[in-house]
Scaffold this motif. Structure first.
Motif, PDB file in Angstrom:
ATOM      1  N   GLU A 240       0.842  -1.194   0.000  1.00 31.26           N
ATOM      2  CA  GLU A 240       0.000   0.000   0.000  1.00 31.26           C
ATOM      3  C   GLU A 240       0.881   1.250   0.000  1.00 31.26           C
ATOM      4  O   GLU A 240       1.862   1.326   0.744  1.00 31.26           O
ATOM      5  CB  GLU A 240      -0.880  -0.012   1.251  1.00 31.26           C
ATOM      6  CG  GLU A 240      -2.002   0.981   1.187  1.00 31.26           C
ATOM      7  CD  GLU A 240      -2.991   0.761   2.309  1.00 31.26           C
ATOM      8  OE1 GLU A 240      -3.318   1.749   2.966  1.00 31.26           O
ATOM      9  OE2 GLU A 240      -3.415  -0.381   2.522  1.00 31.26           O
TER      10      GLU A 240
ATOM     11  N   ASP B  78      -2.858   5.772   8.657  1.00 24.70           N
ATOM     12  CA  ASP B  78      -2.984   4.908   7.486  1.00 24.70           C
ATOM     13  C   ASP B  78      -4.127   5.405   6.607  1.00 24.70           C
ATOM     14  O   ASP B  78      -4.693   6.470   6.843  1.00 24.70           O
ATOM     15  CB  ASP B  78      -3.181   3.447   7.897  1.00 24.70           C
ATOM     16  CG  ASP B  78      -4.443   3.217   8.726  1.00 24.70           C
ATOM     17  OD1 ASP B  78      -5.320   4.111   8.773  1.00 24.70           O
ATOM     18  OD2 ASP B  78      -4.570   2.139   9.313  1.00 24.70           O
ATOM     19  N   ARG B  79      -4.470   4.640   5.588  1.00 25.62           N
ATOM     20  CA  ARG B  79      -5.513   5.049   4.635  1.00 25.62           C
ATOM     21  C   ARG B  79      -6.882   5.189   5.309  1.00 25.62           C
ATOM     22  O   ARG B  79      -7.676   6.042   4.924  1.00 25.62           O
ATOM     23  CB  ARG B  79      -5.606   4.042   3.486  1.00 25.62           C
ATOM     24  CG  ARG B  79      -4.410   4.076   2.601  1.00 25.62           C
ATOM     25  CD  ARG B  79      -4.576   5.156   1.565  1.00 25.62           C
ATOM     26  NE  ARG B  79      -3.287   5.412   0.932  1.00 25.62           N
ATOM     27  CZ  ARG B  79      -2.966   6.564   0.393  1.00 25.62           C
ATOM     28  NH1 ARG B  79      -3.808   7.559   0.386  1.00 25.62           N
ATOM     29  NH2 ARG B  79      -1.798   6.748  -0.156  1.00 25.62           N
TER      30      ARG B  79
END
Length: 69
Positions: free
Chosen positions: A3, A27-28
């Motif tokens: 990622e 994070d995302r």
């Protein structure tokens, strides 16, 4: 598949709108939370391990509300 890492602009957005506990990296999912919080005029508070709630009625601690917020 690896990622992609968040860009500096994305990290800044997350720091602005999401309370991240010390020692954890953004994070995302945190980026999605930040975008949602920005859209509704609030921020995400960490209420437990992996648990967040969106706050729209008070400013984030240490941040002044701007006029019109």
């Amino acid at each position: 598949m690896v990622e992609p890492v968040l860009t500096p602009e994305e990290v800044a957005l997350v720091r602005e709108y999401v309370e991240i506990p010390p020692g954890l990296a953004a994070d995302r999912v945190d980026l999605l939370r930040a975008r949602l919080a920005k859209a509704v005029g609030g921020w995400f508070r960490n209420v437990g391990p992996g648990l967040y709630e969106i706050v729209t009625d008070s400013p984030r601690p240490g941040r002044q509300m701007a006029a019109g917020e």
